[in-house]
Design an enzyme around this catalytic site. Structure first.
Site, mmCIF file in Angstrom:
data_model
loop_
_atom_site.group_PDB
_atom_site.id
_atom_site.type_symbol
_atom_site.label_atom_id
_atom_site.label_comp_id
_atom_site.label_asym_id
_atom_site.label_seq_id
_atom_site.Cartn_x
_atom_site.Cartn_y
_atom_site.Cartn_z
ATOM 1 C CB THR D 27 -0.895 0.019 1.251
ATOM 2 O OG1 THR D 27 -0.057 0.011 2.417
ATOM 3 C CG2 THR D 27 -1.793 -1.199 1.286
ATOM 4 C CG ASP D 28 0.057 4.690 -2.317
ATOM 5 O OD1 ASP D 28 -1.017 4.912 -1.747
ATOM 6 O OD2 ASP D 28 0.200 4.821 -3.544
ATOM 7 C CB ALA D 29 0.841 8.064 1.873
ATOM 8 N N GLY D 30 -1.807 6.873 0.011
ATOM 9 C CA GLY D 30 -3.162 7.111 -0.464
ATOM 10 C C GLY D 30 -4.146 6.092 0.107
#
Lengths: 146, 146, 146, 146
Positions: D27-30
């Site tokens: 995952t990423d910060a979005g």
């Protein structure tokens, strides 16, 4: 450290196990698994260890805004793994406090004879609230951890 | 596609350039940069291209909850890069609409002679709001894009 | 551990510094830099620290088949970094033996006031030959390390 | 594009399927799976698709020095995946030539109702020899592909 992981067998107090396959993404130009990627493997294993206890991190994040963050990692790299290798990851809770837990994790190479230890780590994970502040682990989690 | 990247020079209409060094983390057991990692490189270059235009994604996310997400990527892999190689990434806006923009990006190997094209991509990035729904790009961004 | 990194200044015995920008690829759904990625950052900094000493790993790998592999990593995570943050990585050699070297590395957040310590690590890197066997660090490298 | 993946069922000409769980690393910060990571997921699925056909890439690399490299990837991102999501990856061979093969791959979200298409890709993989030169796919592989 001398506790032998027992992939297929079912020894009574065997630590929680999780299989990991090595893909191209995990390797580097040295032909081996890149050292940072063992932390990914260990994290997958911790997540499955939590899931087995009924602790679902995405649901917790949505409900409470809180999450576990790693505050310390001590990793020993013993032998290298390569593309297509099958690893067996073990996870044991070694200490559980109000605000953090400590886990012992090992990665073994599964092969014909006895499993070969590749890497082991001691991981300390702390609970932070929605603001990122260290705080008490919610009771609902503590109840499931022990 | 034949537009030559011009790392050190300053040709007038040269596309925005950004350097990337290849580290161990970027390579795989084939001894080359892992194919998915060019998408990381292109994303770094897009981020710097946006930053140069005064568009700061973390600030936007905090203020509006919105962000760009990639809706399409077409990537051609021409030659391989290796550990320690220096790449030069270029980014050009080829189309800008109300809800999405399309960029052309290339990765060249910097070396003594002319730069060698390694990889190129056409990337379509759409704006989504705080709920993850595709929506119009905020005017404050559009004003800076063109 | 209390040695303050000095990004722009040039204090005499300042450890080797290297800048790292946080991109989307580095973050996770917690909104912070994923814990394994600090090992990538530290590795970039070590590579540049080696390069500054004239030690080029790809060339060494091609010539000798040998390389450094990390045999131990102790990492403390102090504060979180976020998208767009600028980090300053420092690297100091704390011990150098025949077959391994130990480095102390820190990641600080660069900001207006004093740098804020985010993460620090003690990394032990051992030399392995083309067969992956631990062996003496080649003299040509040792000469450049000290 | 309208071919529906059938995770648990066993429709006759169903494409090869492979499960992928979304972990923090993906995952990423979005709050969603980082776009480059679908290429990792697709690569895992291709590797398992090859393995099912008796094609073991590490063994081939050791024996012949050759490997498949991706020469083109076209990816459409339809919906986002999140932490803890279970994906179902499908892989179908759509074209097989002397030097390259083309695959159609899809990632669906497994959930209570019908699977939801998240991402799909057309991947062209070419065979390169030990020197990295494009060359004919070894007959022993071709025999197993079709």
């Amino acid at each position: 450290m001398s506790r032998v992981a027992a992939p297929p067998s079912g020894a009574e107090a065997a630590p929680f196990g999780w299989p990991v396959r090595v893909y191209w993404e995990d390797t580097d130009a040295g032909g081996i698994v890149y050292y940072a990627n063992y932390l990914k493997f260990f994290e997958r294993a911790r997540t499955e260890w939590l899931r087995e206890r009924g602790i679902h991190q995405q649901a917790l994040k949505l409900e409470t805004g809180g999450m576990f963050v790693v505050s310390e990692a001590r990793v020993k790299y013993v032998k290298s793994a390569r593309l297509d290798d099958e690893l067996w990851l073990t996870t044991s809770l070694t200490e559980s406090g109000r605000a953090a837990m400590t886990l012992h994790q090992q990665a073994h190479l599964k092969h014909a004879g006895a499993p070969v230890l590749l890497c082991e780590a001691t991981i300390r994970a702390s609970w932070v609230n929605a603001l990122g502040k260290p705080t008490r682990i919610p009771q609902v989690i503590l109840d499931k951890l022990l």
